[in-house]
Design an enzyme around this catalytic site. Structure first.
Site, PDB file in Angstrom:
ATOM      1  N   ASP A   1      -3.632   0.604   2.814  1.00 26.21           N
ATOM      2  CA  ASP A   1      -2.765   0.653   1.644  1.00 26.21           C
ATOM      3  C   ASP A   1      -3.283  -0.184   0.479  1.00 26.21           C
ATOM      4  O   ASP A   1      -2.655  -0.245  -0.568  1.00 26.21           O
ATOM      5  CB  ASP A   1      -1.352   0.189   2.003  1.00 26.21           C
ATOM      6  CG  ASP A   1      -0.695   1.111   3.002  1.00 26.21           C
ATOM      7  OD1 ASP A   1       0.505   1.310   2.909  1.00 26.21           O
ATOM      8  OD2 ASP A   1      -1.395   1.626   3.882  1.00 26.21           O
TER       9      ASP A   1
ATOM     10  N   LEU B   1       2.164  -2.371   1.733  1.00 27.51           N
ATOM     11  CA  LEU B   1       2.729  -1.537   0.683  1.00 27.51           C
ATOM     12  C   LEU B   1       2.040  -1.911  -0.617  1.00 27.51           C
ATOM     13  O   LEU B   1       1.693  -3.073  -0.827  1.00 27.51           O
ATOM     14  CB  LEU B   1       4.239  -1.772   0.538  1.00 27.51           C
ATOM     15  CG  LEU B   1       5.135  -1.405   1.726  1.00 27.51           C
ATOM     16  CD1 LEU B   1       6.585  -1.767   1.422  1.00 27.51           C
ATOM     17  CD2 LEU B   1       5.015   0.067   2.074  1.00 27.51           C
ATOM     18  N   ASP B   2       1.866  -0.937  -1.494  1.00 26.27           N
ATOM     19  CA  ASP B   2       1.299  -1.235  -2.803  1.00 26.27           C
ATOM     20  C   ASP B   2       2.204  -2.209  -3.551  1.00 26.27           C
ATOM     21  O   ASP B   2       3.409  -2.290  -3.292  1.00 26.27           O
ATOM     22  CB  ASP B   2       1.151   0.038  -3.624  1.00 26.27           C
ATOM     23  CG  ASP B   2       0.163   1.018  -3.023  1.00 26.27           C
ATOM     24  OD1 ASP B   2      -0.806   0.548  -2.405  1.00 26.27           O
ATOM     25  OD2 ASP B   2       0.369   2.228  -3.169  1.00 26.27           O
ATOM     26  N   LYS B   3       1.645  -2.913  -4.499  1.00 22.25           N
ATOM     27  CA  LYS B   3       2.385  -3.917  -5.267  1.00 22.25           C
ATOM     28  C   LYS B   3       3.695  -3.373  -5.819  1.00 22.25           C
ATOM     29  O   LYS B   3       4.744  -4.012  -5.697  1.00 22.25           O
ATOM     30  CB  LYS B   3       1.510  -4.436  -6.416  1.00 22.25           C
ATOM     31  CG  LYS B   3       2.228  -5.391  -7.361  1.00 22.25           C
ATOM     32  CD  LYS B   3       1.329  -5.804  -8.522  1.00 22.25           C
ATOM     33  CE  LYS B   3       2.075  -6.693  -9.511  1.00 22.25           C
ATOM     34  NZ  LYS B   3       1.201  -7.093 -10.653  1.00 22.25           N
TER      35      LYS B   3
END
Length: 342
Positions: free
Chosen positions: A19, A162-164
């Site tokens: 991710d 998880l992405d930012k």
């Protein structure tokens, strides 16, 4: 002394850490300028003042690895002296020393915890792991402050990311036994992860829709991922199931189930079929309906506890910005009321 690249590659990896970009992309080049107060200082000491977010020992490691240059020439001795007015470049990479592992207290939303693991509700805007531009203030730093024992675990117990700007649920390990077991569960596709997303353009496709398309680095833009042809490009198989929850002429509210865990998988797959996420600038999704970050939320996480063997299902309510976006498009009530609750 190991080379920097060897230290980076020694860090344990799995598909479920996809991710974030691969370590080869996680490089930040920063210029340094020697001021009067650093004149005649040792190189490592001067850099410690100029780049204060890193420890002196980490900077010494970079120097020995040839990652500090002056006029294009590598400076490999930490004890060499510098003169006022000298300039150069330092290549910063996330290594075990740099990432570390500084505890930083933060208000983390813990949905579940026992002696083996925690389930965290990550807000949008929180970076999971140190990387260029975000060397501190990450979830990893917060986990170290929450539990001192996390320092004994690789990546402080983080087993997926998880992405930012993606909000929602993540599981983190509290013991090495649990971490190894969770990594195995994820690798065997025995962790169910469902996401909610808001996408551009009216949905005129089947529902549910399986998107089975390999993902690899975009050859035209190394900061992006893309659907690729594995016969010509490097990549990995990827599958997402998308189900329409509500839609109109503005766009659609969809539920996405991951069958694999590739970098930016949902974002890439939806963009590839002409439905980019709202406010996902990387994949050509312009802001709309008030959304200023990618409209993606890790809504449901379910798995059998690897130690206790209890079955768990956790859900995280849709955040206010996505609820407001649904309302702005006239999708809110009907879309949310039909979601199953546990």
């Amino acid at each position: 002394m190991k080379k920097l690249s060897e230290i980076i590659s020694a860090e344990p990896q799995s598909d479920e850490l996809d991710d974030t970009p691969d370590s080869s992309a996680e490089v930040e080049l920063r210029e340094w300028h020697i001021q009067a107060q650093q004149h005649d200082m040792r190189l490592d000491r001067a850099l410690a003042e100029l780049v204060p977010e890193f420890s002196r020992s980490y900077l010494q490691q970079l120097i020995q690895a040839g990652a500090v240059t002056r006029l294009g020439q590598a400076l490999t001795k930490a004890s060499s002296t510098v003169k006022a007015g000298e300039t150069g470049v330092i290549e910063l990479r996330p290594t075990p020393q740099s990432q570390a592992f500084t505890p930083q207290a933060m208000d983390l939303s813990v949905v579940f915890e026992d002696e083996h693991l925690r389930v965290i509700h990550k807000p949008a805007g929180l970076v999971v792991h140190p990387a260029p531009g975000n060397w501190s203030g990450t979830l990893l730093n917060g986990l170290l402050a929450l539990d001192a024992k996390a320092a004994n675990l690789p990546r402080a117990g983080i087993v997926h990311r998880l992405d930012k700007d993606t909000s929602g649920l993540m599981v983190v390990a509290r013991t090495r036994q649990a971490m190894d077991a969770l990594v195995h569960l994820i690798a065997q596709r025995n962790v169910s992860r469902q996401y909610l997303a808001i996408v551009h353009k009216p949905w005129k496709r089947a529902s549910p829709l399986d998107i089975d398309a390999p993902i690899g680095r975009d050859p035209r833009n190394r900061l992006r991922m893309a659907v690729v042809d594995l016969s010509h490009q490097a990549g990995k198989t990827a599958k997402t199931t998308v189900e329409l929850l509500a839609g109109n002429e503005s766009g659609a509210f969809v539920k996405c189930t991951l069958h694999t865990g590739r970098t930016h998988q949902i974002r890439v797959h939806l963009a590839s079929i002409g439905h980019p996420l709202l406010a996902d600038a990387v994949y050509d999704g312009p802001p709309a309906a008030g959304m200023q970050r990618q409209a993606l939320h890790a809504w449901q996480l379910a798995f059998t506890h690897p130690i206790t063997q209890e079955k768990h299902v956790w859900q995280a309510a849709l955040p206010p910005d996505m609820q407001a976006a649904l309302s702005a498009w006239g999708l809110g009530y009907n879309a949310l009321k039909d979601l199953p609750q546990f």
